[in-house]
Design a protein around this motif. Structure first.
Motif, mmCIF file in Angstrom:
data_model
loop_
_atom_site.group_PDB
_atom_site.id
_atom_site.type_symbol
_atom_site.label_atom_id
_atom_site.label_comp_id
_atom_site.label_asym_id
_atom_site.label_seq_id
_atom_site.Cartn_x
_atom_site.Cartn_y
_atom_site.Cartn_z
ATOM 1 N N ARG A 80 45.647 -23.290 -39.065
ATOM 2 C CA ARG A 80 46.351 -23.773 -37.877
ATOM 3 C C ARG A 80 46.096 -22.823 -36.715
ATOM 4 N NH1 ARG A 80 52.155 -26.587 -38.933
ATOM 5 N NH2 ARG A 80 51.754 -27.149 -36.777
ATOM 6 N N MET A 81 46.029 -23.386 -35.547
ATOM 7 C CA MET A 81 45.815 -22.598 -34.345
ATOM 8 C C MET A 81 46.992 -21.649 -34.113
ATOM 9 S SD MET A 81 45.661 -24.045 -30.430
ATOM 10 C CE MET A 81 47.395 -24.535 -30.540
ATOM 11 N N ALA A 82 46.684 -20.424 -33.736
ATOM 12 C CA ALA A 82 47.730 -19.480 -33.345
ATOM 13 C C ALA A 82 48.214 -19.855 -31.948
ATOM 14 C CB ALA A 82 47.187 -18.054 -33.360
ATOM 15 N N LYS A 83 49.514 -19.850 -31.764
ATOM 16 C CA LYS A 83 50.078 -20.281 -30.486
ATOM 17 C C LYS A 83 50.110 -19.120 -29.504
ATOM 18 C CE LYS A 83 52.801 -23.853 -32.754
ATOM 19 N NZ LYS A 83 54.158 -24.375 -33.045
ATOM 20 N N VAL A 84 48.935 -18.589 -29.210
ATOM 21 C CA VAL A 84 48.787 -17.533 -28.223
ATOM 22 C C VAL A 84 47.816 -18.015 -27.158
ATOM 23 C CG1 VAL A 84 49.318 -15.675 -29.834
ATOM 24 C CG2 VAL A 84 46.963 -16.443 -29.591
ATOM 25 N N GLY A 85 48.027 -17.537 -25.944
ATOM 26 C CA GLY A 85 47.286 -18.060 -24.808
ATOM 27 C C GLY A 85 45.785 -18.002 -24.951
ATOM 28 N N GLU A 86 45.240 -16.852 -25.398
ATOM 29 C CA GLU A 86 43.789 -16.713 -25.456
ATOM 30 C C GLU A 86 43.180 -17.628 -26.506
ATOM 31 O OE1 GLU A 86 40.369 -13.213 -25.638
ATOM 32 O OE2 GLU A 86 42.489 -12.715 -25.466
ATOM 33 N N GLU A 87 43.864 -17.785 -27.646
ATOM 34 C CA GLU A 87 43.320 -18.683 -28.670
ATOM 35 C C GLU A 87 43.387 -20.138 -28.223
ATOM 36 O OE1 GLU A 87 43.044 -17.816 -32.654
ATOM 37 O OE2 GLU A 87 44.182 -19.563 -33.344
ATOM 38 N N MET A 88 44.456 -20.527 -27.566
ATOM 39 C CA MET A 88 44.558 -21.886 -27.054
ATOM 40 C C MET A 88 43.472 -22.151 -26.020
ATOM 41 S SD MET A 88 48.718 -22.261 -26.839
ATOM 42 C CE MET A 88 48.719 -23.977 -26.342
ATOM 43 N N SER A 89 43.140 -21.146 -25.232
ATOM 44 C CA SER A 89 42.059 -21.287 -24.265
ATOM 45 C C SER A 89 40.720 -21.494 -24.970
ATOM 46 C CB SER A 89 42.000 -20.049 -23.362
ATOM 47 O OG SER A 89 40.957 -20.159 -22.414
ATOM 48 N N LYS A 90 40.512 -20.805 -26.095
ATOM 49 C CA LYS A 90 39.284 -20.989 -26.867
ATOM 50 C C LYS A 90 39.198 -22.406 -27.422
ATOM 51 C CE LYS A 90 38.669 -16.161 -28.344
ATOM 52 N NZ LYS A 90 37.238 -15.974 -28.109
ATOM 53 N N VAL A 91 40.317 -22.934 -27.902
ATOM 54 C CA VAL A 91 40.355 -24.302 -28.406
ATOM 55 C C VAL A 91 40.001 -25.286 -27.301
ATOM 56 C CG1 VAL A 91 41.886 -26.123 -29.265
ATOM 57 C CG2 VAL A 91 41.974 -23.844 -30.277
#
Length: 295
Positions: free
Chosen positions: A106-117
């Motif tokens: 599952r995607m980590a709910k952190v800004g940088e990871e969401m930006s990568k997604v």
């Protein structure tokens, strides 16, 4: 590959993502019908993410699921054994599935990871334009990110999940949330009557959308592993069916989905093409972890 088509001037919410991430959801827990109860080898409870379904019972090709949560709030479920095939995780593995050298979590709910997604999906679904392409791409990516953040904020943990694929080498099992994400897929609980009429007896199902793989990593089984991870999630959440849509003329994507067990059950009406839209097919599959009467 997926059921999205992008143009700079069109809202991301019209590109295959759910128009409302909690559309037609009532946030009620769903218990599988007794006739579709899982065959178990373990009564061990599992949790997926924060506040995930508790007491879910699963079976993966005769292998026992492991229900230990990591510090990241994820569950170690399936990993790769020495034979290279899917096997049981050690309980500290963050991955839902580990296969072909890739791990899905599952995607980590952190800004940088969401930006990568958002970058992965934007690269997959952005339609290049002749002038100011970079500008339009960044605008499109910002729109994708905004839609992703809305879905995360608005959806309970067991009604929506963004799954991400990354390298999962045997020597690197520790969680590195900012390592390169190579593929993503959205999984949403829905109850659209146009789908439920093909899986009678069910009240809800898992809808798969937004599947995307970075261009430089394509043809490396990443999409296949993402779809298998969706199957695992269907068992953890207790759903018997999964559904998705693909463009009728996207034969590559349709072959991928067919190989994963999805079958075409309906098509968009022909008049859709009269207003400039591509015709889509609806594809449905039963969860491989449930006994169903689906043909």
């Amino acid at each position: 590959m997926a059921n999205l088509s992008a143009s700079p001037a069109t809202s991301i919410l019209s590109k295959g993502f759910p128009h409302d991430p909690v559309q037609k959801s009532r946030f009620t827990c769903r218990t599988p019908a007794p006739s579709r109860r899982l065959c178990l080898r373990s009564s061990q409870k599992c949790r997926l993410g924060h506040g995930g379904r508790s007491g879910a019972r699963e079976r993966l090709l005769g292998r026992r699921f492991v229900g230990c949560s990591s510090t990241a709030g994820e569950v170690g479920v399936v990993s790769e054994d020495g034979s290279g095939k899917a096997g049981v995780g050690d309980g500290q593995d963050k991955y839902l599935l580990r296969e072909f050298g890739w791990g899905v979590r599952r995607m980590a709910k952190v800004g940088e990871e969401m930006s990568k997604v958002a970058h992965v999906q934007a690269e997959a679904f952005h339609t290049p334009v002749a002038l100011l392409n970079d500008l339009f791409f960044h605008m499109f990516k910002a729109e994708v990110l905004s839609a992703l953040m809305y879905r995360v904020r608005s959806s309970p943990p067991e009604r929506y999940a963004c799954l991400v694929a990354e390298s999962a080498s045997a020597h690197n099992s520790l969680w590195e949330p900012l390592k390169e994400i190579v593929g993503v897929v959205d999984v949403t609980v829905q109850r659209d009557e146009d789908v439920l009429c093909h899986i009678q007896g069910e009240q809800e199902y898992l809808y798969i959308s937004g599947i995307a793989v970075l261009t430089k990593f394509r043809r490396q089984k990443i999409a296949t592993v993402l779809l298998k991870a969706c199957d695992v999630l269907s068992a953890l959440w207790g759903f018997s069916y999964l559904a998705l849509r693909a463009h009728e003329d996207d034969f590559g994507a349709r072959k991928l989905y067919s190989n994963a067990g999805y079958k075409v059950v309906s098509r968009d009406p022909i008049w859709i093409t009269w207003i400039g839209k591509k015709r889509r097919v609806l594809m449905v599959k039963p969860s491989p972890f449930y006994k169903t009467d689906f043909i």
